[in-house]
Write a protein that holds these residues in place. Structure first.
Motif, PDB file in Angstrom:
ATOM      1  N   THR A   1     -27.218  23.531  23.126  1.00  0.00           N
ATOM      2  CA  THR A   1     -27.826  24.340  22.071  1.00  0.00           C
ATOM      3  C   THR A   1     -28.494  23.420  21.046  1.00  0.00           C
ATOM      4  O   THR A   1     -28.243  22.203  21.025  1.00  0.00           O
ATOM      5  N   LYS A   2     -29.317  24.004  20.187  1.00  0.00           N
ATOM      6  CA  LYS A   2     -30.010  23.212  19.167  1.00  0.00           C
ATOM      7  C   LYS A   2     -29.007  22.460  18.293  1.00  0.00           C
ATOM      8  O   LYS A   2     -29.189  21.277  17.993  1.00  0.00           O
ATOM      9  N   ARG A   3     -27.938  23.133  17.871  1.00  0.00           N
ATOM     10  CA  ARG A   3     -26.917  22.505  17.028  1.00  0.00           C
ATOM     11  C   ARG A   3     -26.194  21.395  17.763  1.00  0.00           C
ATOM     12  O   ARG A   3     -25.923  20.325  17.202  1.00  0.00           O
ATOM     13  N   GLU A   4     -25.892  21.622  19.041  1.00  0.00           N
ATOM     14  CA  GLU A   4     -25.215  20.595  19.840  1.00  0.00           C
ATOM     15  C   GLU A   4     -26.098  19.361  20.008  1.00  0.00           C
ATOM     16  O   GLU A   4     -25.611  18.222  19.963  1.00  0.00           O
ATOM     17  N   LYS A   5     -27.392  19.572  20.157  1.00  0.00           N
ATOM     18  CA  LYS A   5     -28.320  18.434  20.260  1.00  0.00           C
ATOM     19  C   LYS A   5     -28.344  17.638  18.965  1.00  0.00           C
ATOM     20  O   LYS A   5     -28.364  16.403  18.983  1.00  0.00           O
ATOM     21  N   GLU A   6     -28.344  18.345  17.836  1.00  0.00           N
ATOM     22  CA  GLU A   6     -28.330  17.658  16.531  1.00  0.00           C
ATOM     23  C   GLU A   6     -27.081  16.792  16.401  1.00  0.00           C
ATOM     24  O   GLU A   6     -27.138  15.645  15.945  1.00  0.00           O
ATOM     25  N   ILE A   7     -25.949  17.348  16.820  1.00  0.00           N
ATOM     26  CA  ILE A   7     -24.685  16.620  16.733  1.00  0.00           C
ATOM     27  C   ILE A   7     -24.695  15.410  17.666  1.00  0.00           C
ATOM     28  O   ILE A   7     -24.249  14.317  17.298  1.00  0.00           O
ATOM     29  N   MET A   8     -25.223  15.563  18.864  1.00  0.00           N
ATOM     30  CA  MET A   8     -25.293  14.448  19.814  1.00  0.00           C
ATOM     31  C   MET A   8     -26.193  13.331  19.299  1.00  0.00           C
ATOM     32  O   MET A   8     -25.907  12.146  19.488  1.00  0.00           O
ATOM     33  N   ARG A   9     -27.295  13.702  18.662  1.00  0.00           N
ATOM     34  CA  ARG A   9     -28.188  12.671  18.107  1.00  0.00           C
ATOM     35  C   ARG A   9     -27.476  11.875  17.016  1.00  0.00           C
ATOM     36  O   ARG A   9     -27.560  10.645  16.971  1.00  0.00           O
ATOM     37  N   LEU A  10     -26.760  12.586  16.139  1.00  0.00           N
ATOM     38  CA  LEU A  10     -26.027  11.907  15.062  1.00  0.00           C
ATOM     39  C   LEU A  10     -24.881  11.058  15.625  1.00  0.00           C
ATOM     40  O   LEU A  10     -24.619   9.950  15.150  1.00  0.00           O
ATOM     41  N   LEU A  11     -24.219  11.577  16.646  1.00  0.00           N
ATOM     42  CA  LEU A  11     -23.155  10.829  17.316  1.00  0.00           C
ATOM     43  C   LEU A  11     -23.718   9.532  17.889  1.00  0.00           C
ATOM     44  O   LEU A  11     -23.119   8.465  17.776  1.00  0.00           O
ATOM     45  N   GLY A  12     -24.909   9.623  18.472  1.00  0.00           N
ATOM     46  CA  GLY A  12     -25.571   8.456  19.053  1.00  0.00           C
ATOM     47  C   GLY A  12     -25.927   7.401  18.033  1.00  0.00           C
ATOM     48  O   GLY A  12     -26.046   6.214  18.354  1.00  0.00           O
ATOM     49  N   HIS A  13     -26.063   7.818  16.772  1.00  0.00           N
ATOM     50  CA  HIS A  13     -26.360   6.868  15.690  1.00  0.00           C
ATOM     51  C   HIS A  13     -25.086   6.317  15.064  1.00  0.00           C
ATOM     52  O   HIS A  13     -25.137   5.578  14.081  1.00  0.00           O
ATOM     53  N   GLY A  14     -23.923   6.706  15.610  1.00  0.00           N
ATOM     54  CA  GLY A  14     -22.649   6.172  15.129  1.00  0.00           C
ATOM     55  C   GLY A  14     -22.019   6.941  13.988  1.00  0.00           C
ATOM     56  O   GLY A  14     -21.091   6.458  13.343  1.00  0.00           O
ATOM     57  N   ALA A  15     -22.501   8.164  13.725  1.00  0.00           N
ATOM     58  CA  ALA A  15     -21.967   8.951  12.606  1.00  0.00           C
ATOM     59  C   ALA A  15     -20.559   9.465  12.921  1.00  0.00           C
ATOM     60  O   ALA A  15     -20.247   9.819  14.060  1.00  0.00           O
ATOM     61  N   SER A  16     -19.708   9.519  11.897  1.00  0.00           N
ATOM     62  CA  SER A  16     -18.364  10.079  12.036  1.00  0.00           C
ATOM     63  C   SER A  16     -18.446  11.602  11.944  1.00  0.00           C
ATOM     64  O   SER A  16     -19.483  12.162  11.574  1.00  0.00           O
ATOM     65  N   ASN A  17     -17.336  12.278  12.256  1.00  0.00           N
ATOM     66  CA  ASN A  17     -17.309  13.747  12.153  1.00  0.00           C
ATOM     67  C   ASN A  17     -17.655  14.204  10.741  1.00  0.00           C
ATOM     68  O   ASN A  17     -18.396  15.167  10.550  1.00  0.00           O
ATOM     69  N   LEU A  18     -17.098  13.500   9.744  1.00  0.00           N
ATOM     70  CA  LEU A  18     -17.350  13.865   8.353  1.00  0.00           C
ATOM     71  C   LEU A  18     -18.820  13.673   7.982  1.00  0.00           C
ATOM     72  O   LEU A  18     -19.428  14.509   7.311  1.00  0.00           O
ATOM     73  N   GLN A  19     -19.409  12.578   8.452  1.00  0.00           N
ATOM     74  CA  GLN A  19     -20.822  12.314   8.176  1.00  0.00           C
ATOM     75  C   GLN A  19     -21.719  13.357   8.842  1.00  0.00           C
ATOM     76  O   GLN A  19     -22.711  13.804   8.263  1.00  0.00           O
ATOM     77  N   ILE A  20     -21.354  13.754  10.075  1.00  0.00           N
ATOM     78  CA  ILE A  20     -22.112  14.792  10.771  1.00  0.00           C
ATOM     79  C   ILE A  20     -22.014  16.107  10.001  1.00  0.00           C
ATOM     80  O   ILE A  20     -23.010  16.808   9.820  1.00  0.00           O
ATOM     81  N   ALA A  21     -20.806  16.437   9.536  1.00  0.00           N
ATOM     82  CA  ALA A  21     -20.593  17.667   8.778  1.00  0.00           C
ATOM     83  C   ALA A  21     -21.444  17.685   7.501  1.00  0.00           C
ATOM     84  O   ALA A  21     -22.087  18.692   7.182  1.00  0.00           O
ATOM     85  N   ASP A  22     -21.455  16.562   6.789  1.00  0.00           N
ATOM     86  CA  ASP A  22     -22.253  16.467   5.553  1.00  0.00           C
ATOM     87  C   ASP A  22     -23.737  16.610   5.838  1.00  0.00           C
ATOM     88  O   ASP A  22     -24.467  17.282   5.108  1.00  0.00           O
ATOM     89  N   GLU A  23     -24.176  15.977   6.916  1.00  0.00           N
ATOM     90  CA  GLU A  23     -25.600  16.010   7.272  1.00  0.00           C
ATOM     91  C   GLU A  23     -26.062  17.417   7.635  1.00  0.00           C
ATOM     92  O   GLU A  23     -27.182  17.826   7.316  1.00  0.00           O
ATOM     93  N   LEU A  24     -25.187  18.159   8.322  1.00  0.00           N
ATOM     94  CA  LEU A  24     -25.574  19.480   8.821  1.00  0.00           C
ATOM     95  C   LEU A  24     -25.064  20.627   7.929  1.00  0.00           C
ATOM     96  O   LEU A  24     -25.265  21.795   8.261  1.00  0.00           O
ATOM     97  N   PHE A  25     -24.411  20.267   6.814  1.00  0.00           N
ATOM     98  CA  PHE A  25     -23.890  21.277   5.862  1.00  0.00           C
ATOM     99  C   PHE A  25     -22.936  22.265   6.536  1.00  0.00           C
ATOM    100  O   PHE A  25     -23.037  23.481   6.357  1.00  0.00           O
ATOM    101  N   VAL A  26     -22.035  21.725   7.346  1.00  0.00           N
ATOM    102  CA  VAL A  26     -20.998  22.551   7.980  1.00  0.00           C
ATOM    103  C   VAL A  26     -19.648  21.871   7.732  1.00  0.00           C
ATOM    104  O   VAL A  26     -19.588  20.754   7.224  1.00  0.00           O
ATOM    105  N   SER A  27     -18.560  22.547   8.101  1.00  0.00           N
ATOM    106  CA  SER A  27     -17.239  21.957   7.910  1.00  0.00           C
ATOM    107  C   SER A  27     -16.937  20.952   9.022  1.00  0.00           C
ATOM    108  O   SER A  27     -17.542  20.991  10.100  1.00  0.00           O
ATOM    109  N   GLU A  28     -15.980  20.069   8.742  1.00  0.00           N
ATOM    110  CA  GLU A  28     -15.581  19.083   9.750  1.00  0.00           C
ATOM    111  C   GLU A  28     -14.957  19.783  10.962  1.00  0.00           C
ATOM    112  O   GLU A  28     -15.139  19.351  12.099  1.00  0.00           O
TER     113      GLU A  28
END
Length: 223
Positions: A160-187
């Protein structure tokens, strides 16, 4: 060994008698200072400005699980340094792909290597050579040759679009908390998405997902 360069070397390991003895032997052998740092030391500088990582980072293979690697990656990205990475205490039977999460890998030493062999290898590395077994070197070259020409797989396209966003951030080394902050969602939302992604791509953990991303997401999608 004498050197015209004053290289900074960091040993990432638990702070124990064994690691201190290894540090002392290494310093005598290569005639350079080695800074022993633990994960606690790393966690203290994630948000700070202290440059804890040196020009060369020796990584104790047995000291790094997924969480520890994530912390290391955050410090590496925050320090904006391209430290050359050397893995020590590596199991002889390790699969090459498990070593490729270290993006600047220049050397691998195994658990049964004698200190004399390690010192010989370190001297080569200090002369801008690599110290990898023939098999690891061949696998490494092939891995990054493929990575540079990766086209986006159908499996990634099916996320899904959201899953792709998360995978891209994961690929850049982002933590769960950093991904949550970037996408304005909860951890917890991020953890739920990662759980679903792992099932879709057949990954058992975060590192397997990271390796999968490197092999299934084209460069044009990683921006």
């Amino acid at each position: 060994m004498t050197s015209d360069h004053n290289y900074k070397i960091t040993l990432l390991s638990d702070v124990s008698m064994q690691s201190r003895l290894f540090k002392d032997s290494l310093e005598k052998g290569i005639e350079l200072d080695v800074h022993l740092a633990s994960l606690e030391d790393l966690s203290r500088v994630v948000d700070g400005e202290e440059a804890i990582l040196g020009d060369y980072v020796l990584i104790d293979y047995n000291y790094f699980d997924d969480t520890n690697f994530e912390l290391y990656n955050q410090v590496r990205l925050a320090s904006n340094m391209s430290a050359k990475e050397i893995v020590i205490n590596c199991p002889k039977e390790v699969v090459s792909s498990q070593l490729f999460k270290w993006r600047n890998l220049v050397g691998v030493f195994y658990v049964d290597d004698e200190i004399g062999l390690l010192l010989k290898g370190m001297k080569k590395i200090m002369q801008d050579e690599m110290w990898l077994s023939r098999k690891v070197a061949q696998d490494y070259i092939e891995h990054f040759r493929c990575a540079n020409t990766v086209t986006t797989s159908q499996a990634y396209a099916n996320l899904t679009k959201r899953e792709k966003e998360i995978m891209r951030l994961l690929g850049h080394g982002a933590s769960n908390l950093q991904i949550a902050d970037e996408l304005f969602v909860s951890e917890n939302t991020v953890k739920t998405h990662l759980h679903n992604i792992f099932k879709k791509i057949n990954a058992k953990n975060r590192l397997q997902a990271l390796l999968w991303a490197n092999n299934n997401i084209g460069l044009e999608e990683r921006v």
